[in-house]
Design an enzyme around this catalytic site. Structure first.
Site, PDB file in Angstrom:
ATOM      1  N   HIS A   1      31.054  67.977  -7.709  1.00  0.00           N
ATOM      2  CA  HIS A   1      30.145  66.927  -6.614  1.00  0.00           C
ATOM      3  C   HIS A   1      30.622  65.548  -7.352  1.00  0.00           C
ATOM      4  CE1 HIS A   1      27.783  70.297  -5.906  1.00  0.00           C
ATOM      5  NE2 HIS A   1      27.578  70.071  -4.723  1.00  0.00           N
TER       6      HIS A   1
ATOM      7  N   ASP B   1      17.821  81.154  -2.866  1.00  0.00           N
ATOM      8  CA  ASP B   1      19.295  81.071  -3.510  1.00  0.00           C
ATOM      9  C   ASP B   1      19.024  81.047  -5.049  1.00  0.00           C
ATOM     10  OD1 ASP B   1      21.850  80.483  -3.574  1.00  0.00           O
ATOM     11  OD2 ASP B   1      21.739  78.453  -3.010  1.00  0.00           O
TER      12      ASP B   1
ATOM     13  N   ASP C   1      30.027  79.441  -7.669  1.00  0.00           N
ATOM     14  CA  ASP C   1      29.046  78.496  -7.635  1.00  0.00           C
ATOM     15  C   ASP C   1      27.673  79.391  -8.051  1.00  0.00           C
ATOM     16  OD1 ASP C   1      27.449  77.012  -6.629  1.00  0.00           O
ATOM     17  OD2 ASP C   1      27.757  76.701  -4.589  1.00  0.00           O
TER      18      ASP C   1
HETATM   19  C1  XUL Z   1      24.059  74.681  -2.664  1.00  0.00           C
HETATM   20  C2  XUL Z   1      25.454  74.882  -2.732  1.00  0.00           C
HETATM   21  C3  XUL Z   1      26.303  73.772  -3.151  1.00  0.00           C
HETATM   22  C4  XUL Z   1      27.740  73.629  -2.502  1.00  0.00           C
HETATM   23  C5  XUL Z   1      28.376  72.466  -2.814  1.00  0.00           C
HETATM   24  O1  XUL Z   1      23.444  75.952  -2.076  1.00  0.00           O
HETATM   25  O2  XUL Z   1      26.060  75.894  -2.889  1.00  0.00           O
HETATM   26  O3  XUL Z   1      26.377  73.894  -4.407  1.00  0.00           O
HETATM   27  O4  XUL Z   1      28.496  74.555  -2.812  1.00  0.00           O
HETATM   28  O5  XUL Z   1      27.560  71.117  -2.291  1.00  0.00           O
HETATM   29 CO    CO Z   2      28.279  76.827  -2.672  1.00  0.00          CO
END
Ligand code: XUL
Ligand code: CO
Length: 461
Positions: A126, A332, A364
């Site tokens: 990001h 999550d 991620d």
């Molecule tokens: C949040 C998520 C983020 C996106 C990118 O749950 O997955 O990290 O992948 O903004």
């Molecule tokens: Co993500």
């Protein structure tokens, strides 16, 4: 959380010599060399690959080409292990916890050493992970320029490429009511200006994709929300992104990452099918694909592979944020995927659609708060890469032997000829079908054989 803000002695920041990591040849992961493929290693040798061999050919392509692994910068280099109840636990020796350019540069150098030692060819970030946010847009952009120059230098030096860039449109308080779906046009404009810059840096770094994750595009209560206005503004935002992408000649694939909730109670990009419907409604489906994150898919109440299968079926599977949740929790957790069956089901779809490029498998994922060693950063990625390598091999065997496929084909065989073919092609009518029943009588319902299919799958995993 603010009343529990840790002091520097609690985080370990401020008490060490960080400047030793400032030079271009500083080594961040001392005592760890390039991770090797050792298929015969012992069970507890977790700092080597047992299954992932980049150059090994599976179904006509190398593992590296099929899997296209990517390390995410935000978790692996900005994650601190802090949670709503506890201070940071992941104290990295090069990170002084400050919001300075010097610290940002150290993190980036550490990251590229990590990618190289791990042997991964892609990364993702990001805008606000890599460079500090300034007091104004201009200041933030200036910070980004400095860091992007270094990223470009490190990419060239190591050969590591950018799978995708994205803009953080959810952390800053200005975005608390959303970014492109914000009730304030002023905030919408800020988000647009931020993404304009995001697309420019993505182009500069040769990103092969660009992601939009709408963490705060949604609502907490319908009482204060004009849903159609918000969705229309969101679509208009995406249209502007497409126009600007074309204007500057950025060729990366635009992706939307669905998630049903968290941090917002309801997020508009709920799941793959919702996003596909939204894109088609607003005429954006030719310009976007889906970045599926399985942990988001399970949060939406679906099975792990559901969104991968659904978006692929519609030709919309662009990339995968390959992580997992904890099925016994409802949020999550962004864990490293270690379940071979899940990885097999994902790779089966990737193989069936002929690959995931220009997307990839982006981790991620974050190490657990309690996994505090630098080695844990490697072990977690290695374990997940090995899981996907096993998934790839198992999926290739499933497709090569065609046993499952044979049963599925037989299950739908009534649509291959006669009246079934007409239904399939969309040329049959109700009158014709009534005639068919009158002539052929009552149909027989056949077993769906779920347990048979599950047993066949288990043979391969
Ligand atoms: C949040 C998520 C983020 C996106 C990118 O749950 O997955 O990290 O992948 O903004
Ligand atoms: Co993500």
């Amino acid at each position: 959380m603010s009343s529990f803000a840790p002091t520097s002695s609690e985080t370990g920041a401020g008490s060490k010599d960080y400047t030793r990591f400032n030079s271009a040849d500083a080594e961040f992961f001392q005592g760890i060399s390039r991770i090797e493929y050792k298929p015969d290693s012992k069970p507890d040798e977790t700092m080597c690959y047992k299954h992932y061999s980049a150059s090994q050919v599976v179904k006509g392509r190398t593992m590296e080409e099929w899997l296209r692994f990517s390390v995410c910068f935000w978790h692996t280099f900005r994650g601190t292990g802090a949670d709503p109840f506890g201070f940071p636990t992941l104290i990295r020796p090069w990170d002084d916890g400050s919001n300075t350019i010097e610290n940002a540069k150290r993190r980036l150098r550490a990251a590229f050493e990590f990618f190289t030692k791990l042997g991964v060819k892609y990364w993702a970030f990001h805008d606000r992970d890599v460079a500090p946010e300034g007091a104004t847009l201009e200041e933030s952009n200036k910070n980004l320029d400095v860091i992007v120059d270094l990223a470009q230098e490190l990419q060239t030096k190591t050969g590591v490429k950018l799978l995708w860039a994205t803009c953080n449109l959810f952390a800053h308080p200005r975005y608390m009511n959303g970014a492109a779906s914000n009730p304030s046009a002023h905030i919408f404009a800020y988000a647009a200006a931020q993404v304009k810059k995001g697309l420019e840096i993505a182009k500069k770094l040769g990103a092969v994709n660009f992601v939009f994750w709408g963490g705060r595009e949604g609502y907490h209560t319908l009482l204060n929300t004009k849903v159609l206005s918000e969705l229309t503004h969101l679509a208009n935002f995406f249209k502007m992104a497409v126009a600007y992408k074309k204007k500057i000649g950025f060729t990366g694939q635009l992706l939307i990452e669905p998630k049903p909730k968290e941090p917002t109670k309801h997020q508009y990009d709920y799941d793959a099918m919702t996003v596909i419907g939204f894109l088609k409604h607003f005429g954006l489906d030719k310009d976007f694909k889906i970045n599926v994150e399985p942990n988001h898919t399970t949060l939406a109440g679906h099975s792990y592979e559901h969104d991968v299968v659904m978006s692929s079926a519609f030709g919309m599977l662009g990339s995968i944020d390959s992580n997992t949740g904890s099925p016994d929790l409802g949020w999550d957790t962004d864990q490293f995927p270690m379940d071979i069956k899940n990885c097999t089901l994902v790779m089966k779809t990737v193989l069936e659609q002929g690959g995931i490029a220009p997307g990839g498998l982006n981790f991620d994922c974050k190490v657990r708060r309690e996994s505090t060693d630098l080695r844990d950063m490697f072990i977690s990625h290695i374990g997940a890469m090995d899981s996907f390598a096993r998934g790839l091999k198992a999926a290739a065997k499933i497709l090569e032997e065609g046993v499952l496929e044979k049963y599925v084909k037989a299950r739908y065989s009534s649509y291959e000829s006669g009246i079934g073919k007409k239904i399939d092609e969309g040329t049959a009518t109700f009158e014709e079908l009534e005639e068919f029943i009158k002539k052929n009588g009552n149909p027989v319902a056949e077993s769906g054989q779920q347990e048979h299919y599950e047993s066949v799958l288990n043979y391969y995993v």
